[in-house]
Structure formats: structure tokens, C-alpha cells
Design a protein around this motif. Structure first.
Motif, PDB file in Angstrom:
ATOM      1  N   THR A 181     -14.965   2.056  -2.079  1.00  0.00           N
ATOM      2  CA  THR A 181     -13.895   2.103  -2.648  1.00  0.00           C
ATOM      3  C   THR A 181     -13.381   3.306  -3.147  1.00  0.00           C
ATOM      4  O   THR A 181     -12.132   3.764  -3.133  1.00  0.00           O
ATOM      5  CB  THR A 181     -13.630   1.054  -3.783  1.00  0.00           C
ATOM      6  N   TYR A 182     -14.303   4.120  -3.958  1.00  0.00           N
ATOM      7  CA  TYR A 182     -13.886   5.346  -4.655  1.00  0.00           C
ATOM      8  C   TYR A 182     -13.631   6.426  -3.460  1.00  0.00           C
ATOM      9  O   TYR A 182     -12.686   7.222  -3.529  1.00  0.00           O
ATOM     10  CB  TYR A 182     -15.113   5.656  -5.202  1.00  0.00           C
TER      11      TYR A 182
ATOM     12  N   ILE B 133     -12.770   2.843 -11.494  1.00  0.00           N
ATOM     13  CA  ILE B 133     -13.566   3.026 -10.272  1.00  0.00           C
ATOM     14  C   ILE B 133     -14.775   4.040 -10.282  1.00  0.00           C
ATOM     15  O   ILE B 133     -15.841   3.942 -10.123  1.00  0.00           O
ATOM     16  CB  ILE B 133     -12.710   3.089  -9.037  1.00  0.00           C
TER      17      ILE B 133
ATOM     18  N   LEU C 155     -10.173   5.232  -1.619  1.00  0.00           N
ATOM     19  CA  LEU C 155      -8.833   5.377  -2.337  1.00  0.00           C
ATOM     20  C   LEU C 155      -8.638   6.942  -2.542  1.00  0.00           C
ATOM     21  O   LEU C 155      -7.478   7.462  -2.410  1.00  0.00           O
ATOM     22  CB  LEU C 155      -8.845   4.516  -3.650  1.00  0.00           C
TER      23      LEU C 155
ATOM     24  N   VAL D 176     -19.739  -2.310  -4.122  1.00  0.00           N
ATOM     25  CA  VAL D 176     -18.480  -2.154  -3.482  1.00  0.00           C
ATOM     26  C   VAL D 176     -17.672  -0.866  -3.943  1.00  0.00           C
ATOM     27  O   VAL D 176     -17.078  -0.382  -3.267  1.00  0.00           O
ATOM     28  CB  VAL D 176     -17.620  -3.459  -3.769  1.00  0.00           C
ATOM     29  N   PHE D 177     -18.064  -0.547  -5.271  1.00  0.00           N
ATOM     30  CA  PHE D 177     -17.274   0.597  -5.913  1.00  0.00           C
ATOM     31  C   PHE D 177     -17.350   1.921  -5.032  1.00  0.00           C
ATOM     32  O   PHE D 177     -16.503   2.651  -5.034  1.00  0.00           O
ATOM     33  CB  PHE D 177     -17.497   0.872  -6.982  1.00  0.00           C
TER      34      PHE D 177
END
Length: 321
Positions: free
Chosen positions: A204-205, A54, A208, A200-201
Motif C-alpha cells: 500500500t505504501y 501507513i 499510494l 498489506v502496508f
């Protein structure tokens, strides 16, 4: 820039403006705590996923999307060098007073801060678009440090020099950086469909990365609270870094006509809380992630009160307002 004059730089620093990012991040931490406590989710595979998949894709997208110019890349390399120097100096001091693993974790944290998860939303509140772009390339320099020099210093808390160097060569973020430079140098563009997929990353990074803090805190006991280690982390993040940022801006002002947007971006890098990646890297390498999670949480909670105070003072000292 008329839309970002000195008076505006001062009046926009409102603690209330920082509460939105704070509550969002704390909600992610809470989700992580619940996932670990009630769903028995193991944070270690998530840390591996962040580091090896990611983070590199997020970094590649940010660098190619920003349209790197020689000036922007120089800013990235300057922040990388500054972060590396800070970490190396703190490492030399810290290993005299702390055990090997805690010293390594402190050294890693000394070169970084929560410039992305926390700092970017704040930058978007405080800075005009040009300032946000400059801030992003500062963030890229700090991120590059995290997964090169910072990772090496952390690994040295548990591994030999050779083992630590081998671990660095296996980090894909280095190759993501080189690939982005290659694309830029050759004038290539990433297909729109691929960039849409990569969009999307970043979220997400962030999600998470903060959830890992909650997952780690779910396993913390009272004996994990290390006052000496936490005090050292706070002193570096909220003591040493603001001073370094101030000296950097004053030094640049002495030789150049420093744009106010760049000055504010540099000052913001110096006052953000500890990086969530302290816990991510500690989890991956097995070096006291619980202690790191406590320190990160405490500095994050203090940030909405300290950031306006620091920025107000630093702006006055640098003559920006």
C-alpha cells in the motif's frame, strides 16, 4: 560468500532486470494521473495518510520482522546520520541560490532516494538474502531521516523553528521506531495475526506513494518546469550520492574487512533515483510538490540506464569486481 562472488556481482547488473520495477512504478504513476484527472481525487489526504498511518506501520513491521541486532541498528543509525549530514550541507548551499521553498525541498531530497519503492526490487535481483537484509536496514535509516531531520528541513521552508519542531513531535514514525526497539529490547514478539494484518502496508505504501506523483503531475503546467531546481536535484542524486557511496565503501575497506554484500548494499543506496516521498512530504507541507514530482519522474525514467552504468564503475573502483 561463494554464491555471490565478484564475477556474479558484475554479470548480474543488467538493465533489463530493472525494467520490471520501472514499469510497475510508472503504472502506479499513471493510475494516480488518471485518478486525479478523471475522478478528481485530491492527493493531499493521501499524503497525510501515508505520513501519519501507513509509513509508521510499514516501518514498525520492517524493523520487528528483520530481527534488529546491534550491528543492524548501527547500520541504520549510520545511514540516518549520513542522510542527515547530506541534507544539512545541501540546505546550506541551496538556500543561497534557490527560493526558500525550493531550497527546503532540495535539502529534503538530498538526504533520501527511492530506496524502497524502486531500490528494494532491484536489491532482490542483485543481492543474496544476507545482502537484502543489510539493504533493508540501510533503507530504515534513510526512512528515519525522512520523517525526522528531513521533515524538519522541509518544514523550515515555510514554518518557524518552533512550528517545525512541533510538527516533528507529532510524527508517529518516531514512536513506531521506539516501539520496535522496545519490543526487541524486551524480547517481545508481535502476534502472528497482527503481523499478517500489517503485511498489506508495504505494498500500500508503494502504490499510494507512486500514485501521488501521478496525481501531482496531473496539475502541472509548463511554467512549473524549473530547470535550475531540477538540475540541482539531478546533480545531488546522480552526482553527489554515488561519490559519497564510493567514498563510504573505500573508507570502510581501509579499516575493516568489508563484506561484499554490505558494500553492494551501500553502493545501491547511492545510485537509486529520487525518492517519491519528496512529493509526499512536499504535498503535506505545501512546498512546491509539482516541481518535486517532475524531478522525481525524470530521475526514475533515467534510472534503468544509469544504475547499471554507475554500479559497474563503482564496483571496479572499489575492487569488488
Amino acid at each position: 560468500m561463494a554464491a555471490f562472488d565478484k564475477g556474479l556481482a558484475r554479470t548480474m547488473i543488467d538493465p533489463g532486470a530493472l525494467m520490471g520495477p520501472l514499469w510497475t512504478l510508472l503504472a502506479f504513476v499513471g493510475l494516480g494521473w488518471l485518478a486525479a484527472r478523471h475522478l478528481a481525487v485530491d492527493p493531499r489526504p493521501i499524503a497525510t495518510l501515508l505520513i501519519y498511518l501507513i509509513a509508521p506501520l510499514t516501518f514498525f513491521r520492517g524493523l520487528t520482522l528483520g530481527g534488529p541486532t546491534p550491528g543492524y541498528l548501527l547500520l541504520t543509525l549510520a545511514l540516518f546520520a549520513l542522510a542527515s549530514l547530506m541534507a544539512i550541507l545541501v540546505n546550506q548551499v541551496g538556500k543561497r541560490f534557490l527560493p526558500a521553498q525550493e531550497s527546503a525541498l532540495l535539502a529534503f531530497s538530498a538526504g533520501t532516494g527511492n530506496t524502497g519503492y524502486f531500490g528494494l526490487p532491484v536489491a532482490m535481483v542483485l543481492l543474496p538474502p544476507e545482502g537484502v537484509t543489510l539493504y533493508l536496514f540501510c533503507v530504515l535509516g534513510v526512512t528515519l531521516y525522512e520523517f525526522t531531520v528531513g521533515f524538519y528541513l522541509s518544514a523550515r521552508g515555510q514554518f518557524t523553528v518552533r512550528q517545525s519542531l512541533i510538527k516533528i513531535t507529532r510524527l508517529p514514525l518516531i514512536y513506531a521506531f521506539l516501539a520496535a526497539l522496545l519490543f526487541s529490547g524486551l524480547g517481545l514478539t508481535v502476534p502472528v495475526a497482527m503481523m499478517d494484518g500489517l503485511a498489506v502496508f508495504p505494498a500500500t505504501y508503494t502504490l499510494l506513494g507512486m500514485m501521488i506523483i501521478g496525481m501531482t503531475l496531473s496539475r502541472v503546467s509548463v511554467r512549473e518546469f524549473d530547470g535550475r531546481f531540477i538540475s540541482a536535484c539531478v546533480a545531488v542524486r546522480f552526482g553527489l550520492w554515488p561519490l559519497v557511496a564510493l567514498l563510504a565503501v573505500l573508507g570502510l575497506q581501509a579499516f575493516f574487512s568489508l563484506p561484499i554484500e554490505l558494500a553492494m548494499a551501500l553502493l545501491l543506496v547511492g545510485v537509486v533515483p529520487m525518492a517519491a516521498n519528496v512529493v509526499v512530504v512536499a504535498m503535506e507541507l505545501g512546498i512546491r510538490p509539482e516541481k518535486g514530482a517532475i524531478a522525481v519522474l525524470l530521475t526514475t525514467l533515467a534510472a534503468p540506464l544509469l544504475i547499471p552504468f554507475y554500479l559497474e564503475g563503482l564496483i571496479r573502483l572499489t575492487g569488488l569486481g
